[in-house]
Motif scaffolding. Structure first.
Motif, PDB file in Angstrom:
ATOM      1  N   VAL A  15       0.847  -1.200   0.000  1.00 16.16           N
ATOM      2  CA  VAL A  15       0.000   0.000   0.000  1.00 16.16           C
ATOM      3  C   VAL A  15       0.879   1.245   0.000  1.00 16.16           C
ATOM      4  N   ASN A  16       1.936   1.242   0.823  1.00 22.44           N
ATOM      5  CA  ASN A  16       2.839   2.395   0.864  1.00 22.44           C
ATOM      6  C   ASN A  16       3.647   2.533  -0.409  1.00 22.44           C
ATOM      7  N   SER A  17       3.926   1.436  -1.084  1.00 27.36           N
ATOM      8  CA  SER A  17       4.734   1.500  -2.304  1.00 27.36           C
ATOM      9  C   SER A  17       3.930   1.928  -3.524  1.00 27.36           C
ATOM     10  N   PHE A  18       2.662   1.520  -3.595  1.00 23.18           N
ATOM     11  CA  PHE A  18       1.898   1.762  -4.817  1.00 23.18           C
ATOM     12  C   PHE A  18       0.779   2.787  -4.665  1.00 23.18           C
TER      13      PHE A  18
ATOM     14  N   PHE B 224       0.587   7.770  -5.306  1.00 23.14           N
ATOM     15  CA  PHE B 224      -0.480   8.306  -6.152  1.00 23.14           C
ATOM     16  C   PHE B 224      -1.359   9.277  -5.376  1.00 23.14           C
ATOM     17  N   ILE B 225      -1.718   8.915  -4.154  1.00 17.82           N
ATOM     18  CA  ILE B 225      -2.563   9.789  -3.333  1.00 17.82           C
ATOM     19  C   ILE B 225      -1.815  11.060  -2.950  1.00 17.82           C
ATOM     20  N   LYS B 226      -0.529  10.940  -2.612  1.00 16.41           N
ATOM     21  CA  LYS B 226       0.248  12.138  -2.256  1.00 16.41           C
ATOM     22  C   LYS B 226       0.372  13.085  -3.440  1.00 16.41           C
ATOM     23  N   MET B 227       0.557  12.536  -4.639  1.00 19.29           N
ATOM     24  CA  MET B 227       0.669  13.377  -5.817  1.00 19.29           C
ATOM     25  C   MET B 227      -0.671  14.054  -6.119  1.00 19.29           C
ATOM     26  N   THR B 228      -1.753  13.311  -5.946  1.00 20.79           N
ATOM     27  CA  THR B 228      -3.073  13.878  -6.184  1.00 20.79           C
ATOM     28  C   THR B 228      -3.420  14.949  -5.156  1.00 20.79           C
ATOM     29  N   ALA B 229      -2.994  14.744  -3.920  1.00 22.68           N
ATOM     30  CA  ALA B 229      -3.327  15.673  -2.839  1.00 22.68           C
ATOM     31  C   ALA B 229      -2.267  16.752  -2.636  1.00 22.68           C
TER      32      ALA B 229
ATOM     33  N   ILE C 269      -2.700   8.008   7.970  1.00 19.79           N
ATOM     34  CA  ILE C 269      -3.792   7.321   8.662  1.00 19.79           C
ATOM     35  C   ILE C 269      -4.624   6.525   7.661  1.00 19.79           C
ATOM     36  N   LEU C 270      -4.862   7.105   6.502  1.00 18.55           N
ATOM     37  CA  LEU C 270      -5.620   6.418   5.456  1.00 18.55           C
ATOM     38  C   LEU C 270      -4.918   5.134   5.001  1.00 18.55           C
ATOM     39  N   MET C 271      -3.587   5.153   4.929  1.00 17.64           N
ATOM     40  CA  MET C 271      -2.851   3.949   4.532  1.00 17.64           C
ATOM     41  C   MET C 271      -3.019   2.827   5.562  1.00 17.64           C
ATOM     42  N   VAL C 272      -3.050   3.197   6.839  1.00 16.15           N
ATOM     43  CA  VAL C 272      -3.279   2.191   7.888  1.00 16.15           C
ATOM     44  C   VAL C 272      -4.703   1.653   7.786  1.00 16.15           C
ATOM     45  N   ILE C 273      -5.669   2.539   7.542  1.00 14.74           N
ATOM     46  CA  ILE C 273      -7.067   2.116   7.426  1.00 14.74           C
ATOM     47  C   ILE C 273      -7.241   1.168   6.237  1.00 14.74           C
ATOM     48  N   ILE C 274      -6.605   1.466   5.122  1.00 16.37           N
ATOM     49  CA  ILE C 274      -6.684   0.582   3.956  1.00 16.37           C
ATOM     50  C   ILE C 274      -6.085  -0.781   4.284  1.00 16.37           C
ATOM     51  N   THR C 275      -4.959  -0.786   4.966  1.00 15.37           N
ATOM     52  CA  THR C 275      -4.315  -2.055   5.336  1.00 15.37           C
ATOM     53  C   THR C 275      -5.213  -2.873   6.249  1.00 15.37           C
ATOM     54  N   ILE C 276      -5.789  -2.242   7.261  1.00 11.43           N
ATOM     55  CA  ILE C 276      -6.663  -2.948   8.195  1.00 11.43           C
ATOM     56  C   ILE C 276      -7.909  -3.460   7.473  1.00 11.43           C
TER      57      ILE C 276
END
Length: 121
Positions: free
Chosen positions: A53-56, A60-65, A82-89
């Motif tokens: 999730v952190n690699s892919f 993309f989200i950081k560039m968009t935001a 926080i969103l990356m942790v939520i996606i992982t969970i």
């Protein structure tokens, strides 16, 4: 070159697995009926998912935001973590965590990744 990148990814995977072990143990709940049969396998998969999730997804989200990050002077980066942790969970079967747990987990995982970046370079 590729061997070095693979070694760095494996180190990040191991560090993320250890970090997810801490975060899920402290802030999350595991429903053993829906989860993996071996508890250690859950944390290895959690570390792999978090690393992927952190690699892919995160770049993309950081560039968009980026405009939002400039506007908020970088505070949106914490929300992205926080969103990356939520996606992982969300992707882990049988694991639950609330928003506060995800926020604290993102701080712990960011600290672990910072230490790893200092060591690996």
């Amino acid at each position: 070159m590729i061997k070095q990148q693979l070694l760095v990814f494996i180190l990040r995977w191991v560090a993320s697995s250890l970090g997810m072990f801490l975060c899920i143990s402290w802030f999350g709940t595991v429903n053993s009926a829906e989860s993996f049969s071996a508890p250690w396998l859950l944390y290895i998969v959690a570390g792999l998912i978090f690393s992927l999730v952190n690699s892919f997804i995160k770049p993309f989200i950081k560039m968009t935001a980026l405009p939002l990050a400039i506007l908020t002077m970088g505070i949106s980066t914490a929300v992205i973590n926080i969103l990356m942790v939520i996606i992982t969970i969300y992707l882990l079967p049988g694991v639950e965590m609330d928003i506060l747990g995800a926020a604290l987990s993102s701080l712990i995982l960011s600290g672990i990744n910072t230490l790893l970046n200092l060591i690996v370079g």
